[in-house]
Design an enzyme around this catalytic site. Structure first.
Site, mmCIF file in Angstrom:
data_model
loop_
_atom_site.group_PDB
_atom_site.id
_atom_site.type_symbol
_atom_site.label_atom_id
_atom_site.label_comp_id
_atom_site.label_asym_id
_atom_site.label_seq_id
_atom_site.Cartn_x
_atom_site.Cartn_y
_atom_site.Cartn_z
ATOM 1 N N LYS A 208 -1.935 -54.821 -6.652
ATOM 2 C CA LYS A 208 -2.993 -55.357 -5.763
ATOM 3 C C LYS A 208 -3.496 -56.624 -5.558
ATOM 4 O O LYS A 208 -3.977 -56.954 -4.541
ATOM 5 C CB LYS A 208 -4.274 -54.406 -6.662
ATOM 6 N N GLU B 228 -15.797 -52.598 -3.103
ATOM 7 C CA GLU B 228 -16.182 -51.325 -4.021
ATOM 8 C C GLU B 228 -15.001 -51.165 -5.021
ATOM 9 O O GLU B 228 -13.904 -51.455 -4.721
ATOM 10 C CB GLU B 228 -16.508 -50.162 -3.286
ATOM 11 N N SER C 33 4.052 -49.685 -9.904
ATOM 12 C CA SER C 33 3.031 -50.488 -9.274
ATOM 13 C C SER C 33 2.168 -51.324 -10.229
ATOM 14 O O SER C 33 1.609 -52.292 -9.903
ATOM 15 C CB SER C 33 1.985 -49.288 -8.595
#
Ligand SMILES: *Cc1c(COP(=O)(O)O)cnc(C)c1O
Length: 414
Positions: A96, A118, A386
């Site tokens: 991310k 969010e 990930s």
């Protein structure tokens, strides 16, 4: 390394991937998206922007992340060679940070003073709060009241990083209500504020932009495979929540049809019952939600259905439009792994390789465990890991029924 490159699966100028994608937003947000798109189109052609981003990837996040030959797992399964792209070794523990850094750098160029986002489980909020601290942005993270209550560790760190975590107290008080609150804020604050979107979804240009920021993953894999004498992989496997880690791995290989692409969704507690899974491919139907057209789990009235997954990052009713398009064109195969398979895969990877995967990433590992024995030892699979699994300790210890963990929690509560 050229971060920004075209493929035949790119969106058109309006952000449409075939029938998917687009910009379905309230009129008041349209200028903001135009401004963002314009700034992004300039930045992606600017060698300075690319250099700055690559520099952050290297010195802030620790790239390149390793491509690791999982020799023990490969031997145990007896088939294709399994390689693990370890995005879990990034700063903040997952891929991310790649698109968070890209967007923060762009927001700085655009003269924005504030980032909003969010978050559901808090991982995206944490990545956003991290880049806000680094770049000196004000930061507001919208989070449902229910999620705040159950995700205290992430909320704690977001606050320490200087973000305001704003409790959303309407609707189901979870992620989709936080999305609505963030969009409402953006409409009122758009001059100074960038909405840092956390996956390859949402209205154009977010799906394309975040894909480009994530493309570093596949670009590195292509180079790193050469060190193992592998010219090109036979299979790429990635879990799919919104699609950012998957697109990051896939993008550099999209136009090489010899490389098979497999996405893995959350089969949850089983795919036959509404609310028990997040399998959008198969159970989902085309619709327009949260500013873009894609496949969504929805009822006959078009209302979004509840989802479940042991992993928060895959527990989402929609999916990125480019993946929906690639699937419709036959370029992408979608499978799923159930919660039970995911926990088994997590235990296997920990024991065989000494790597603790995030629960999301363990979906991709579960697929590789099924796939490898069906292939030959001359073939290779690259699994996108990930994220790392530290964040999931509460869920995994509970799911494995660890009594000593329960006792620890009781003691800590005193
Ligand atoms: C958020 C998250 C995901 C899911 O998001 P994508 O956009 O589909 O990649 C997967 N893995 C980890 C570790 C995450 O934190």
């Amino acid at each position: 390394m050229k971060l920004f490159f075209p493929t035949t699966f790119d969106a058109d100028a309006g952000g449409h991937f075939g029938p998917f994608g687009g910009q379905y937003v309230p009129e008041m947000l349209y200028p903001a998206l135009q401004e963002l798109n314009g700034a992004y189109n300039v930045a992606r052609q600017d060698a300075n922007f690319e250099r700055e981003l690559l520099d952050l990837f290297q010195h802030f996040s620790g790239r390149p992340t390793p491509l690791y030959f999982a020799e023990n797992l490969t031997r145990q399964l007896g088939g294709a060679r399994i390689f693990i792209k370890n995005e879990g070794l990034n700063h903040t523990g997952a891929h991310k940070i790649n698109h968070a850094l890209g967007q923060a750098l762009l927001a700085k160029r655009m003269g924005k003073k504030r980032l909003i986002a969010e978050t559901g489980a808090g991982q995206h909020g944490l990545a956003t709060a991290t880049v806000a601290a680094k770049f000196g942005f004000e930061c507001t993270i919208f989070m449902g009241e229910v999620d705040i209550a159950r995700q205290r560790p992430n909320v704690f760190w977001m606050e320490q990083l200087g973000a305001e975590v704003r409790s959303v107290e309407f609707g189901s008080r979870t992620l989709k209500d936080a999305v609505n609150a963030a969009i409402k804020d953006w409409i009122a604050t758009v001059r100074d504020t960038h909405y840092l979107l956390g996956s390859c979804l949402g209205p154009h240009p977010f799906p394309s932009m975040n894909r480009d920021f994530q493309s570093i993953v596949g670009l590195e894999v292509r180079e790193q495979l050469k060190e193992y004498g592998v010219d090109k992989p036979d299979y790429l496997v990635a879990c799919v929540g919104g699609g950012s880690n998957a697109m990051g791995l896939f993008n550099a290989f999209l136009d090489d049809s010899a490389v098979h692409l497999i996405g893995v969704e959350a089969g949850g507690r089983g795919v036959t019952k509404v609310g028990e899974h997040a399998v959008r491919f198969g159970a989902g139907r085309p619709g327009v939600v949260e500013g873009y057209k894609s496949l969504f789990l929805q009822d006959s009235e078009g209302q979004i259905q509840p989802t479940h997954s042991v992993s928060a990052g895959l527990d989402y009713a929609g999916v990125g439009p480019q993946l929906a398009y690639m699937h419709s064109r036959g370029r992408l195969v979608m499978h799923y792994a159930t919660d039970i398979e995911v926990l088994a895969a997590l235990k296997t990877l920990i024991k065989t390789e000494g790597i603790i995967p995030a629960l999301e990433s363990a979906h991709a590992v579960a697929e590789a465990i099924k796939l490898a024995p069906t292939l030959s030892s001359s073939q290779s699979i690259v699994v996108n890991l990930s994220g790392r699994g530290d964040k999931d300790i509460f869920i995994v210890a509970e799911a494995l029924g660890d009594e000593k963990w329960k006792a620890f929690l009781k003691r800590a509560a005193l």
